[in-house]
Motif scaffolding. Structure first.
Motif, short mmCIF file in Angstrom:
data_model
loop_
_atom_site.label_atom_id
_atom_site.label_comp_id
_atom_site.label_asym_id
_atom_site.label_seq_id
_atom_site.Cartn_x
_atom_site.Cartn_y
_atom_site.Cartn_z
N UNK A 119 0.65 -1.26 -0.07
CA UNK A 119 -0.07 0.05 0.08
C UNK A 119 0.71 1.27 0.10
N UNK A 120 0.53 2.21 -0.89
CA UNK A 120 1.08 3.61 -0.81
C UNK A 120 0.37 4.30 0.08
N UNK A 121 0.92 4.80 1.36
CA UNK A 121 0.27 5.62 2.20
C UNK A 121 -0.34 6.71 1.53
N UNK A 122 -1.09 7.59 2.47
CA UNK A 122 -2.04 8.64 1.87
C UNK A 122 -0.94 9.92 2.08
N UNK A 123 -0.91 10.45 0.88
CA UNK A 123 0.19 11.81 0.81
C UNK A 123 -0.51 12.94 0.38
N UNK A 124 0.02 14.02 0.65
CA UNK A 124 -0.71 15.28 0.16
C UNK A 124 0.07 15.58 -1.23
N UNK A 125 -0.92 16.10 -2.27
CA UNK A 125 -0.27 16.28 -3.62
C UNK A 125 -0.96 17.83 -3.97
N UNK A 126 -0.04 18.51 -4.45
CA UNK A 126 -0.54 19.74 -5.03
C UNK A 126 -0.46 19.58 -6.47
N UNK A 127 -1.78 19.82 -7.08
CA UNK A 127 -1.93 19.71 -8.40
C UNK A 127 -1.61 20.50 -9.46
N UNK A 128 -1.40 20.34 -10.66
CA UNK A 128 -0.99 21.53 -11.60
C UNK A 128 -1.66 22.88 -11.60
N UNK A 129 -2.98 22.73 -11.10
CA UNK A 129 -3.78 23.86 -11.07
C UNK A 129 -3.62 24.09 -9.54
N UNK A 130 -2.98 23.90 -8.58
CA UNK A 130 -2.86 24.39 -7.37
C UNK A 130 -4.00 24.02 -6.43
N UNK A 131 -4.45 22.83 -6.47
CA UNK A 131 -5.30 22.16 -5.54
C UNK A 131 -4.84 21.12 -4.65
N UNK A 132 -4.92 21.39 -3.28
CA UNK A 132 -4.15 20.29 -2.52
C UNK A 132 -4.95 19.16 -2.34
N UNK A 133 -4.57 17.92 -2.63
CA UNK A 133 -5.41 16.89 -2.58
C UNK A 133 -4.45 15.58 -1.87
N UNK A 134 -5.16 14.55 -1.33
CA UNK A 134 -4.72 13.46 -0.62
C UNK A 134 -4.85 12.33 -1.66
N UNK A 135 -3.79 11.47 -1.97
CA UNK A 135 -3.94 10.45 -2.64
C UNK A 135 -3.30 9.27 -1.96
N UNK A 136 -3.90 7.90 -2.38
CA UNK A 136 -3.32 6.83 -1.92
C UNK A 136 -3.31 5.65 -2.99
#
Length: 280
Positions: free
Chosen positions: A99-116
């Motif tokens: 499992x790849x743990x939940x991590x903070x991602x800042x997308x190209x259009x500057x939206x903070x998301x959490x993806x696992x």
């Protein structure tokens, strides 16, 4: 092909294995002879220490005096290990899921998301997995985590929500190129969950609701337009057929389960009656 030697170029692992052909030296031959002699003297007791059983899903990388014994891992089945000179490392070839743990991602259009996500991989070359890297499983996990972050950072929020398969395929291709020298084959990369901020969820829900209302209004307007066209066509047919108009009058007089009877009166009759009253 090498233009000078006329032979195919070998990778680092093949060079590492080929070095053993240069000879193990005098001390190596002495230790090897002593090991064979020890096995013969203590036979058949020594056979229990020399015989190793490798399962169907395992392979054994054998080291003799610190050198890899052959280009290909041994197994499955029974293998012979000489005491004092040989050591071996078992490698599991079954598919590993991590499992790849939940991590903070800042997308190209500057939206903070959490993806696992989840990663499926297996070892296809036991020799490379042992000779080229210290801990192949930990390295593959860390590389998958960093690669997924880099790939997602180049996507917009809409691409992240609607293009998970393309993102997974791109991540898998990058990982396969990077882990080939470790003897790893990445089978699949899946994105399990994408979490966006609550404010963004509300904005997207409001936008979707507005789009649904707009579609409903368009459908209602189209229905009203179709109904008006049908009424127009019916009026033209009735105007061309006086008998049909009289039939409509008679149908209006029919009343079922109702005490009220509506009697239609033609407008031209009312007009003629009004003219007579004025003339009288």
């Amino acid at each position: 092909m090498d233009p000078q030697k006329g032979k195919p170029k070998e990778n680092k692992t093949e060079h590492l294995i080929a070095d053993r052909r240069e000879g193990i030296g005098v001390c190596g031959w002495i230790l090897l002879s002593f090991s064979f002699l020890l096995v013969l003297i203590t036979f058949p007791i020594s056979i229990w220490a020399c015989v190793k059983v490798i399962r169907e899903y395992e392979r054994a990388v054998v080291f003799r005096l610190g050198r890899i014994l052959s280009k290909k891992a041994k197994g499955p089945g029974i293998i012979l290990i000489l005491p004092c000179t040989d050591t071996f490392v078992k490698v599991d070839l079954r598919t590993v899921a991590c499992n790849i743990p939940l991590q903070e991602i800042l997308t190209k259009d500057a939206v903070a998301t959490q993806v696992d996500g989840v990663l499926y991989y297996r070892i296809h070359s036991a020799v490379r997995a042992v000779a080229n890297i210290t801990d192949v499983h930990s390295a593959t996990f860390l590389l998958a985590q960093a690669t997924l972050r880099n790939v997602l950072a180049m996507q917009t929020l809409a691409q992240l929500l609607g293009g998970r398969e393309e993102i997974a395929c791109s991540t898998q291709a990058i990982l396969n190129r990077a882990t080939e020298q470790w003897g790893i084959k990445v089978a699949c990369v899946e994105i399990k969950d994408v979490r966006i901020p609550v404010a963004m969820q509300r904005a997207m829900a409001a936008e979707a609701e507005a789009a649904r209302e707009t579609r409903a209004k368009i459908v209602a307007a189209a229905g009203e337009m179709n109904a008006s066209k049908a009424l127009k066509q019916a009026s033209m047919v009735l105007a061309e057929s006086p008998a049909g108009l009289q039939l409509c009058y008679l149908q209006t007089l029919t009343a079922k389960n109702n005490s009220t009877i509506v009697f239609p009166l033609p407008i031209n009759m009312l007009v003629s009656l009004g003219q007579k009253s004025k003339g009288g």
